[in-house]
Scaffold this motif. Sequence first.
Motif, PDB file in Angstrom:
ATOM      1  N   GLU A 146     -25.727 -18.482   3.491  1.00  0.00           N
ATOM      2  CA  GLU A 146     -26.368 -18.650   4.797  1.00  0.00           C
ATOM      3  C   GLU A 146     -27.880 -18.620   4.617  1.00  0.00           C
TER       4      GLU A 146
ATOM      5  N   LYS B 164     -17.000 -16.387  12.410  1.00  0.00           N
ATOM      6  CA  LYS B 164     -17.628 -15.292  11.680  1.00  0.00           C
ATOM      7  C   LYS B 164     -17.511 -14.024  12.515  1.00  0.00           C
TER       8      LYS B 164
ATOM      9  N   ASN C 244     -28.382 -21.346  10.970  1.00  0.00           N
ATOM     10  CA  ASN C 244     -28.275 -20.836  12.347  1.00  0.00           C
ATOM     11  C   ASN C 244     -28.980 -21.780  13.316  1.00  0.00           C
TER      12      ASN C 244
ATOM     13  N   GLU D 119     -24.239 -22.735  12.389  1.00  0.00           N
ATOM     14  CA  GLU D 119     -23.745 -21.509  13.016  1.00  0.00           C
ATOM     15  C   GLU D 119     -24.272 -21.427  14.438  1.00  0.00           C
TER      16      GLU D 119
HETATM   17 MG    MG Z   1     -25.606 -16.564  11.221  1.00  0.00          MG
END
Ligand code: MG
Length: 282
Positions: free
Chosen positions: A59, A201, A118, A150
């Motif tokens: 990530e 997640k 993100n 995300e």
């Molecule tokens: Mg994240």
Amino acid sequence: DAKAQGRNTWHWFEGVATSTSNEYVALRRELMEAIEHEQFVLYYQPIVAADSGIMRGMEALVRWQHPERGFVSPGEFIPLAEQTGQIVAIGQWVLHQACSDLANWNAKMNRRLPVSVNISPFQFRRYGFLEELRKTLDETGLDPELLELEVTENVLMSGVGQGIDTLQKIRQMGIKVSIDDFGTGYSSLRYLRQLPINKVKLDKSFVMDITENTANAAIVQGVITMAHHLGLVVVGEGVETTEQAADLKQRNCDLLQGFLFSRPVPFDQLTATAEAAQSIAD
Ligand code: MG
Ligand code: C2E
Ligand code: MG
Ligand code: MG
């Protein structure tokens, strides 16, 4: 709606903004300078297979290298950037940098590791976001299959129809989508079924006390079972102990992410980090 959501992400800055608006103006200007002078840097945190510990992806997490304040964490400036709209420029930089970093790294290492980025609600809902995605993949040469966005559940809850439409177009491009911080928003488990997503997640607040709190453990088990029925991959976030890892693994959680495996690292440490994950697995 968008306004209510903005208010929810206001926590850190609210006090400052209402007490001294000078500081608000100052910070907004500093953020402007940060964008102009590219004072941002991306760190990468490995995401590993629960069964083997092998690194399966990472990530991208942004940090602000402030000339006087030092490192500023995203939890501090992302909410402000959302309020001012500066998140659009920051998000564009993040997306481009992450795609470019991974395209280069995969080529150099002869690997195909995906990167998760993100995406703020403001960014996601903005007209032109799909075009931005297309352009970024074009320019960086990253395989769309290796890009994962995300988003939080609340992004999709407000204006459900439009959110799903955008998701579908993203998926048609070959890009994958995860629901971040799952369990902290307002969406129901049933609602997940409607969404064209790939991953869930599990928020770290569930993972944190999974070994002590039987109610949380039951929720986690429920989410994993249901997600698997829907063909979704489950990631456990914020894994700090071997007990938490073992518990999640035993509950059939697919992927794990947390300080136990690695903290987020700068790009130049990615190779060493990936090799360390591999040797743990061996
Ligand atoms: Mg994240
Ligand atoms: P997130 O997307 O849920 O990212 C995971 C956060 O948990 C990261 O915090 C990560 O460093 C932290 N974390 C990872 N493992 C552990 C662990 O084992 N224990 C604990 N306590 N924490 C762990 P970070 O980097 O401070 O980012 C915070 C949030 O800021 C992110 O949460 C995300 O919502 C947002 N953010 C970060 N980078 C970006 C970005 O580029 N764009 C946008 N829109 N938001 C970002
Ligand atoms: Mg999260
Ligand atoms: Mg978060």
